[in-house]
Write a protein that holds these residues in place. Sequence first.
Motif, PDB file in Angstrom:
ATOM      1  N   UNK A   1      33.454 -45.940 -56.109  1.00  0.00           N
ATOM      2  CA  UNK A   1      32.736 -44.682 -55.988  1.00  0.00           C
ATOM      3  C   UNK A   1      31.588 -44.784 -54.987  1.00  0.00           C
ATOM      4  N   UNK A   2      30.860 -45.898 -55.004  1.00  0.00           N
ATOM      5  CA  UNK A   2      29.750 -46.068 -54.066  1.00  0.00           C
ATOM      6  C   UNK A   2      30.269 -46.087 -52.632  1.00  0.00           C
ATOM      7  N   UNK A   3      31.356 -46.792 -52.394  1.00  0.00           N
ATOM      8  CA  UNK A   3      31.923 -46.852 -51.049  1.00  0.00           C
ATOM      9  C   UNK A   3      32.374 -45.477 -50.580  1.00  0.00           C
ATOM     10  N   UNK A   4      33.043 -44.736 -51.443  1.00  0.00           N
ATOM     11  CA  UNK A   4      33.531 -43.421 -51.046  1.00  0.00           C
ATOM     12  C   UNK A   4      32.386 -42.443 -50.824  1.00  0.00           C
TER      13      UNK A   4
ATOM     14  N   UNK B   1      26.725 -52.938 -49.165  1.00  0.00           N
ATOM     15  CA  UNK B   1      28.081 -52.402 -49.309  1.00  0.00           C
ATOM     16  C   UNK B   1      29.106 -53.523 -49.460  1.00  0.00           C
ATOM     17  N   UNK B   2      28.922 -54.590 -48.692  1.00  0.00           N
ATOM     18  CA  UNK B   2      29.846 -55.715 -48.815  1.00  0.00           C
ATOM     19  C   UNK B   2      29.740 -56.354 -50.195  1.00  0.00           C
ATOM     20  N   UNK B   3      28.538 -56.398 -50.749  1.00  0.00           N
ATOM     21  CA  UNK B   3      28.376 -56.941 -52.107  1.00  0.00           C
ATOM     22  C   UNK B   3      29.151 -56.093 -53.110  1.00  0.00           C
TER      23      UNK B   3
ATOM     24  N   UNK C   1      19.406 -53.841 -44.599  1.00  0.00           N
ATOM     25  CA  UNK C   1      20.671 -54.582 -44.744  1.00  0.00           C
ATOM     26  C   UNK C   1      21.654 -53.826 -45.641  1.00  0.00           C
ATOM     27  N   UNK C   2      21.793 -52.520 -45.376  1.00  0.00           N
ATOM     28  CA  UNK C   2      22.659 -51.717 -46.223  1.00  0.00           C
ATOM     29  C   UNK C   2      24.125 -52.107 -46.091  1.00  0.00           C
TER      30      UNK C   2
END
Length: 286
Positions: free
Chosen positions: A165-168, A119-121, A114-115
């Motif tokens: 940063x995690x999203x990018x 990401x949505x979290x 459920x990655x």
Amino acid sequence: MSAVTTTAAPSANLAQRGKGAFLGLLAWAVGLLFFLPVAWMVLTSFRSESDAATNPPSLTAPLTLDSYREFFGGGASPWPPLINSLTASLLSTLLVLVLALPAAYALSIRPVKAWRDVLFFFLSTKMLPIVAALLPIYLIAQNLGMLDNIWLLIILYTAMNLPIAVWMLQSFLAEVPASVIEAAQIDGARLPVILYRVIMPIAGPGIAATSLICFIFSWNEMLFARVLTGVTAQTAPVFLTSFITSQGLFLAQMCAASFAISLPVLAAGFAAQDKLVQGLSLGAVK
């Protein structure tokens, strides 16, 4: 038939060139529109206070360095706020990278279950306005005795920039070929070695772009710094507000201070502009 085709080809090329020229001029116009306030700020910083306050402004007023002399040599020293901003921005950016790289690795190269929900979290943590969390953060910092402490800003800036940063980095690391990582694992490389020697060189432009954006966000942040600091941990954006006093607005000095405080970010962006462009376009084309 061939004559018609030959005639139509130059017309199509001419129309394409005209369209390209129009788009180029439009891009220059938009760029100059965004640059105009910055250019006016720089020009005003070289004026005297009386000339800067004229309405309408005068383009032929004499230039002077008095505002810069006052900023660097008169009144309160700007160096402690500048050092505080540099310390908070650099350390928080470093912490963000240390925390975000393993998280992005787990969400892209070796995706957890459920990655997408994970990401949505991360994204949902940016939906709460900062001002809504300001009072609880202030009370917690007050109880812990961390008000007017540079380490409090470092922690807050790290938490503020970590989701971005995690999203990018997740999109950048997703472009790393899996075969390269598998080859490193076959050679016996462990996760820290893979991150440092395999992934970071390949995703270097993306990491540089992420670092620069996090640094800019930390350098420009003012709300936390204005409420949670006083004198010891005062940052450069908060220092700018000292030019608005009961005696009036010192416009020329404020423009000089704004330009001087913007120089570190401008220098960092200019030095890393090639990495920034490569990084921001890294995941654009599959």
